[in-house]
Design an enzyme around this catalytic site. Structure first.
Site: not given
Ligand code: F6P
Length: 532
Positions: A200, A377, A206, A346, A260-261, A497
């Site tokens: 987003k 199990h 990452e 979240e 995002g979620r 972060k």
């Molecule tokens: O972990 C926090 C967060 O902002 C989530 O809400 C989101 O889904 C994820 O990081 C990834 O963010 P982006 O789509 O901006 O890379």
């Protein structure tokens, strides 16, 4: 007396409530506490509730103006108050043809425009019209993203495996641990691999680290200009996408009113659409849309997300439950608990209310789960005999997509039996009648009275899968309204972060002096001594 006093009083009057007895005394209990909607049957009769509980819970929802809140969300009001944003993932699956306004602008033409662009692109990749830089058909799609930009499409791609084109392999790389991308790239050929960088913000550490590694891997074998044929982006941030070197023509946008979620319905679902095809993707949106209409229109006595939300809030707020398990009896749904962990925790893992005041009550529970029967199990021991109250959602399709001999009947027998076992338990008399030795009675006793919902779904299809995910999204919304929290921000992920950005240069440079606490200093020193 406030509704909260009434609910507290009700909870204490139910201390001796016994589910086994409730069923013995009431032949109509299932009839009163189940709902059918399209291909779903929700049995919520095996919960620690009675008619009065449910009517008090509905009263709580009314006092919290849940109906108005639902209207506000669907109509594009800035329901995400801290970030001043609308919450409109429902617009992404709005199949009604009606406009949806945000800041006096109908967002539907843009939503449908991106869907069209995804349609053309996914068709081109699937048919082989879109080829890599050396003219070869794409065989591997690597979605690079994390959190909502990974869990949704990854979970959905698993769930809908049976509907996927098996000639195109889908990979999901999320972890900044280099092992994730390294192991996936080992399975890919640069000439036939397409990367979808999904973020987003397009600034997530990452994702950008993985995207740069993927780019270097590609350019190492092919030329620099191969990037345009092997990289596309899904983002709200055109500027950053361009900076990365991806042509805006190969960018699929979404908007800041998609959390995002909650984004798997948007272009974040591009990898999924390539996997299952446009028509199946649309069926998934239609299923979610059907659940949206149900949530908006069904009376609270028959409203699946409302009922699930109320019962969950009853356990968290009044019955002392701190956790909650989601147990899908379907191997295809094996990533559902992981997906719901982000969606629920979240969203509702909040400690202050909408006015910024610390809450004095429990909010979102700790969610965990595994597919049945594997979980049986493993951790079910604790659910059956442990000291915690853990409400459970069982989810099972009546028809399997792989009807293999007796497998599915055995699976279904297990899910039904687990709900019954949790509810009934096994008492001393029953154990003695079985001839169990006196000294073993305490160990073999099951107290029972342990609650569960059972959701039976006729069959997992793109449509019913869309319904399922939308149902959980709205359940979480209901609870956010009851608890008066903002379910749509996630500031809790920021601090770690920020600190990681500070620690990284310290790890790399031994000369930097450390000003953390002595534990953190010692860990950094140990790592840099052993690594650099
Ligand atoms: O972990 C926090 C967060 O902002 C989530 O809400 C989101 O889904 C994820 O990081 C990834 O963010 P982006 O789509 O901006 O890379």
């Amino acid at each position: 007396m406030s509704i909260y006093d009434d609910l507290r009083a009700k909870a204490s009057s139910m201390k001796n409530f016994n589910l086994r007895q409730a069923f013995e005394q009431d032949a109509d209990r299932f009839n009163r506490f189940h709902v059918e909607f399209e291909d779903f049957l929700l049995d919520y009769s095996k919960n620690l509730i009675d008619d009065e509980t449910m009517s008090l819970l509905r009263k709580w929802a009314e006092e919290r103006h849940l109906k108005d809140a639902i209207k506000q969300m669907f109509s594009g009001e800035k329901f995400n108050s801290t970030e001043g944003r609308a919450v409109l993932h429902t617009a992404l699956r709005n199949r009604s043809g009606n406009p949806i306004m945000v800041d006096d602008k109908d967002v539907m033409p843009d939503v449908l425009g991106v869907l069209d662009k995804m349609h053309n692109f996914s068709d081109a990749v699937r048919s082989g019209k879109w080829v890599g830089a050396t003219g070869k058909k794409i065989t591997d799609i690597v979605n690079i993203g994390i959190g909502g930009s990974d869990l949704g499409p990854c979970m959905a791609a698993n769930a809908l495996t049976a509907y996927r084109d098996r000639n195109i392999r889908l990979h999901f790389v999320s972890n900044v641990d280099g092992t994730d991308i390294a192991e996936n790239l080992k399975q890919c050929d640069p000439e036939t691999t397409l990367f979808i960088v999904s973020s987003k913000t397009f600034t997530t550490q990452e994702t950008m680290t993985n995207a740069n590694t993927a780019r270097a891997w590609l350019v190492d074998t092919l030329e620099e200009d191969a990037v345009s044929k092997h990289f596309v982006a899904v983002s709200t941030n055109t500027e950053e996408v361009q900076k990365f070197g991806i042509n805006p023509d190969n960018m699929f946008v979404f908007w800041n009113w998609v959390g995002g979620r909650y984004s798997m319905w948007s272009a974040i679902g591009l990898s999924l659409m390539i996997g299952i095809g446009y028509d199946n993707f649309i069926k998934m949106l239609e299923g979610a849309h059907a659940m949206d209409k149900h949530f908006q229109n069904a009376d609270f006595t028959e409203n699946l997300p409302v009922i699930l939300g109320l019962i969950g809030a009853w356990y968290a707020g009044y019955m002392g439950a701190e956790s909650y398990a989601v147990l899908p009896y379907d191997q295809y749904l094996n990533r559902l608990p992981a997906y719901l962990q982000q969606l629920d925790m979240e969203s509702n893992g909040k400690g202050v209310d909408r006015d910024g005041k610390p809450v004095t009550y429990s909010t979102g529970p700790i969610l965990f789960g595994e597919p049945g029967t594997n979980g049986q199990h493993s951790f079910y021991q604790l659910i059956h005999q442990g000291s915690h109250l853990i409400p459970v959602d069982f989810i099972a399709p009546i028809h399997s997509l792989n009807e293999t001999d007796k497998h599915h009947d055995i699976l279904l027998a297990n899910v039904v039996a687990q709900g019954e076992a949790l509810m009934r338990g096994k008492n001393r008399e029953e154990l003695l009648a079985e001839g169990v030795e006196e000294r073993l009675i305490p160990f073999k006793t099951f107290t029972g009275n342990r609650p569960s919902n059972t959701l039976l779904i006729d069959k997992i299809t793109p449509y019913t899968f869309g319904m399922l995910i939308a149902m959980y999204e709205h359940k979480i919304f209901v609870q956010g309204v009851l608890w008066n929290i903002n379910s749509f921000d996630q500031f809790g992920v920021e601090l770690g972060k920020q600190l990681a950005k500070k620690v990284l240069p310290e790890l790399l440079d031994k000369k930097q002096s450390l000003k953390h606490d002595n534990s953190t200093n010692a860990l950094i020193e140990k790592i840099r001594k052993n690594r650099h």
